[in-house]
Design a protein around this motif. Sequence first.
Motif, PDB file in Angstrom:
ATOM      1  N   ASP A 117       0.840  -1.208   0.000  1.00 50.48           N
ATOM      2  CA  ASP A 117       0.000   0.000   0.000  1.00 50.48           C
ATOM      3  C   ASP A 117       0.873   1.256   0.000  1.00 50.48           C
ATOM      4  O   ASP A 117       0.625   2.203  -0.751  1.00 50.48           O
ATOM      5  CB  ASP A 117      -0.912   0.004   1.241  1.00 50.48           C
ATOM      6  CG  ASP A 117      -1.991  -1.059   1.147  1.00 50.48           C
ATOM      7  OD1 ASP A 117      -2.196  -1.592   0.027  1.00 50.48           O
ATOM      8  OD2 ASP A 117      -2.603  -1.382   2.181  1.00 50.48           O
ATOM      9  N   PHE A 118       1.889   1.221   0.856  1.00 52.15           N
ATOM     10  CA  PHE A 118       2.781   2.374   0.969  1.00 52.15           C
ATOM     11  C   PHE A 118       3.545   2.592  -0.344  1.00 52.15           C
ATOM     12  O   PHE A 118       3.614   3.709  -0.864  1.00 52.15           O
ATOM     13  CB  PHE A 118       3.739   2.163   2.148  1.00 52.15           C
ATOM     14  CG  PHE A 118       4.719   3.274   2.362  1.00 52.15           C
ATOM     15  CD1 PHE A 118       4.327   4.611   2.287  1.00 52.15           C
ATOM     16  CD2 PHE A 118       6.052   2.995   2.666  1.00 52.15           C
ATOM     17  CE1 PHE A 118       5.232   5.641   2.495  1.00 52.15           C
ATOM     18  CE2 PHE A 118       6.955   4.017   2.870  1.00 52.15           C
ATOM     19  CZ  PHE A 118       6.551   5.343   2.778  1.00 52.15           C
ATOM     20  N   ALA A 119       4.093   1.496  -0.902  1.00 53.61           N
ATOM     21  CA  ALA A 119       4.849   1.583  -2.156  1.00 53.61           C
ATOM     22  C   ALA A 119       3.958   2.138  -3.265  1.00 53.61           C
ATOM     23  O   ALA A 119       4.370   3.005  -4.047  1.00 53.61           O
ATOM     24  CB  ALA A 119       5.400   0.214  -2.544  1.00 53.61           C
ATOM     25  N   HIS A 120       2.724   1.649  -3.309  1.00 52.98           N
ATOM     26  CA  HIS A 120       1.784   2.092  -4.338  1.00 52.98           C
ATOM     27  C   HIS A 120       1.541   3.604  -4.218  1.00 52.98           C
ATOM     28  O   HIS A 120       1.542   4.329  -5.205  1.00 52.98           O
ATOM     29  CB  HIS A 120       0.477   1.314  -4.178  1.00 52.98           C
ATOM     30  CG  HIS A 120      -0.532   1.656  -5.223  1.00 52.98           C
ATOM     31  ND1 HIS A 120      -0.401   1.278  -6.540  1.00 52.98           N
ATOM     32  CD2 HIS A 120      -1.673   2.378  -5.152  1.00 52.98           C
ATOM     33  CE1 HIS A 120      -1.426   1.741  -7.236  1.00 52.98           C
ATOM     34  NE2 HIS A 120      -2.213   2.414  -6.409  1.00 52.98           N
ATOM     35  N   MET A 121       1.380   4.043  -2.984  1.00 53.97           N
ATOM     36  CA  MET A 121       1.091   5.447  -2.731  1.00 53.97           C
ATOM     37  C   MET A 121       2.226   6.360  -3.203  1.00 53.97           C
ATOM     38  O   MET A 121       1.978   7.390  -3.830  1.00 53.97           O
ATOM     39  CB  MET A 121       0.855   5.649  -1.234  1.00 53.97           C
ATOM     40  CG  MET A 121       0.506   7.060  -0.848  1.00 53.97           C
ATOM     41  SD  MET A 121       0.402   7.171   0.943  1.00 53.97           S
ATOM     42  CE  MET A 121      -1.321   7.320   1.172  1.00 53.97           C
ATOM     43  N   VAL A 122       3.472   5.967  -2.945  1.00 48.14           N
ATOM     44  CA  VAL A 122       4.599   6.832  -3.301  1.00 48.14           C
ATOM     45  C   VAL A 122       5.169   6.529  -4.694  1.00 48.14           C
ATOM     46  O   VAL A 122       6.164   7.115  -5.098  1.00 48.14           O
ATOM     47  CB  VAL A 122       5.738   6.753  -2.255  1.00 48.14           C
ATOM     48  CG1 VAL A 122       5.244   7.237  -0.900  1.00 48.14           C
ATOM     49  CG2 VAL A 122       6.299   5.333  -2.135  1.00 48.14           C
ATOM     50  N   GLY A 123       4.513   5.629  -5.418  1.00 44.65           N
ATOM     51  CA  GLY A 123       4.976   5.297  -6.764  1.00 44.65           C
ATOM     52  C   GLY A 123       6.228   4.432  -6.768  1.00 44.65           C
ATOM     53  O   GLY A 123       7.048   4.519  -7.663  1.00 44.65           O
ATOM     54  N   GLY A 124       6.354   3.578  -5.765  1.00 44.74           N
ATOM     55  CA  GLY A 124       7.510   2.693  -5.697  1.00 44.74           C
ATOM     56  C   GLY A 124       7.124   1.230  -5.876  1.00 44.74           C
ATOM     57  O   GLY A 124       5.962   0.926  -6.194  1.00 44.74           O
ATOM     58  N   VAL A 125       8.097   0.350  -5.706  1.00 47.59           N
ATOM     59  CA  VAL A 125       7.828  -1.086  -5.773  1.00 47.59           C
ATOM     60  C   VAL A 125       8.293  -1.726  -4.458  1.00 47.59           C
ATOM     61  O   VAL A 125       9.021  -1.104  -3.682  1.00 47.59           O
ATOM     62  CB  VAL A 125       8.555  -1.771  -6.959  1.00 47.59           C
ATOM     63  CG1 VAL A 125       8.108  -1.187  -8.279  1.00 47.59           C
ATOM     64  CG2 VAL A 125      10.061  -1.668  -6.797  1.00 47.59           C
TER      65      VAL A 125
END
Lengths: 308, 338
Positions: free
Chosen positions: B241-249
């Motif tokens: 969820d966090f990665a998705h939010m900041v545009g990461g993997v």
Amino acid sequence: MPYNCIVLAKQVPDTKNITGQAMKDDGTVNRAALPAIFNPEDLNALEMALEIRDRFGGKVTVITMGPPAACELLRESLYLGADDVVLLTDRRFAAADTLATSYALSCAIRKAGKFDIILGGRQAIDGDTAQVGPQSAEKLGLNQVTYVEKVRDIRDGKIEIERTIDGGSEVVRAPLPLLLTVTGTANEPRPFRTKRLLQYRSFTCAAEIMGKVRKQIEAEGKTPTDPDIAARAKPLIDAATAEGRLLKVWDADAIAAEADKIGGRGSPTKVKKIESIVLKGSDLAWIEPNEEGVKALVKELVEEHIIG
Amino acid sequence: MISKNSVMVFIEQDDGHIADVSLELICRGRELADRLNVTLSAVVPAQRSQEIVARCIAHGCDEVHVAEDARLKHYRTLPFARVVSAAIRKAQPQIVLFGATVVGRDLAPRIASELKAGLTADCTDLQIGNHTEAGGAKEYKDLLYQIRPAFGGNIIATIVCPETRPQMATVREGVMKMTPADPKRQGKVLPIEAALRDEDFVLEILHRERKDKSVNLKAANIVVSGGAGVGSKESFKLLFDFAHMVGGVVGASRSAVDSGFIGKDHQVGQTGTTVRPKLYFACGISGAVQHRAGMQESAKIVAINTDKDAPIFGIAHYGIVGDLNRVIPMLMKAYKSK
């Protein structure tokens, strides 16, 4: 139809379980504090060879190159079910890189006799090079299949193999004889067989006995001299010989190895420098684990355009 | 006319697709060749080579040695070894580089054995420098320093091959930077005279399956990685969820992968993928050397761990001592209201 397998195995320091005690004060690894173990993927290779023998018949021979203490690896191979084991040991083999090692192993394999399949682990956990298998295959003029996951079948002089490739898998068929390197996920090595453990646990070699005697003398607080060691070791060696408890040991002469191709002399690579990994001191900023601290961190990352 | 003494790169391709690591090696090889003032060459065994050759030259090669044969579509040990060693014998390079992939690690030792050359596996850095033999008896100029982790990643060794040529090395994928291609660059194409024989093709490929990795760690600007401290497969959802939010993997340490929390494609470290993102979050990762080896080049590292003595803090730029299940939601909240 039976197939003869030769397994190349190595005794390695257990680098996977390096704990605080195994690090010296200067941050380097204290090798002496690490237990010597059967290289894990070589156990998978031995298991694969034993499965081939169980299914088709034949003989499994384990060859290891190392110091006399590597007898332990050979005993373990016998507990697991190996039919024959060989210790390749000689001070002249010391400081061998992978090229010199594969040359010595190829000489030993030639001496060991007729074989259909040579197996080894994909790589050893001390060096992680994965080079000795392919280099031995080349020296013996054999085809090779690396990263083997499974032997599907052996038929009409050909072996069918599943192997890992980058990003996937492959099924190949190749004629015997050949050399395989086996991955850690290929199988689950069997446990020691109790009967064989009782049968083989006192098997040893003269050099291993002498090494133990030397330690014993040191433990008594004396300085071991060669005549002392020889005198004390003799009855032990004689007993092992009389009882047929001696493991097969080959030195450089036994395998007719050329002197300039073994050990440090036969090794083109030289270690120039070794550095312990020391944590580089970074400009670490501690962030308070609360809403304000985290908020300030995110603000800083956004301002520096690190996150959008 | 073939240039001798070049730096040569083996170009790994499968069905015409070049492996990233080969292009990375061309870029690093270019720097080494410039330092040595020699040509950079490539060796390409392939079914069709035109496009591959063009890319090699655009990325920095001066000469490309080519063997085209329909049977070279997929890698097999014997024919590839024959072609590459023929090219090496002809061109006599001083250095030959391979990717430390399954293919490179199958092929390079085979060739090193045949040529009786020194080979160092899995290098993470290559440099040029001088070497004095122990005791100072002999000096060697401009050797290839082959730098690699060893002993389970606990030491870094610098290896040299003073006497033998070529000096050979396999190099880990992702550790060398790729520089942009220049389509205007010019280069020579030279055929390899290697007589492939039928017996080189005794190994049959019956079936082959390749799928792209489910995650592209190398291309990501932000990597949110979890370790054993994440505790479960379910808890990894927070990281996604966090990665998705900041545009990461999402990345992971080996112990998280071995515990079955997440797939192996996500593994960062010595046996996984090497990453160098702009921002790396290490969540519940203690920071074993094997993991650090795969991420310490990240531009900024944020470490979240309940143990303030965890080694990961030794390389982090920002340290948060706390439970990731509390800290990550705080980060998400702060990011949302930024």
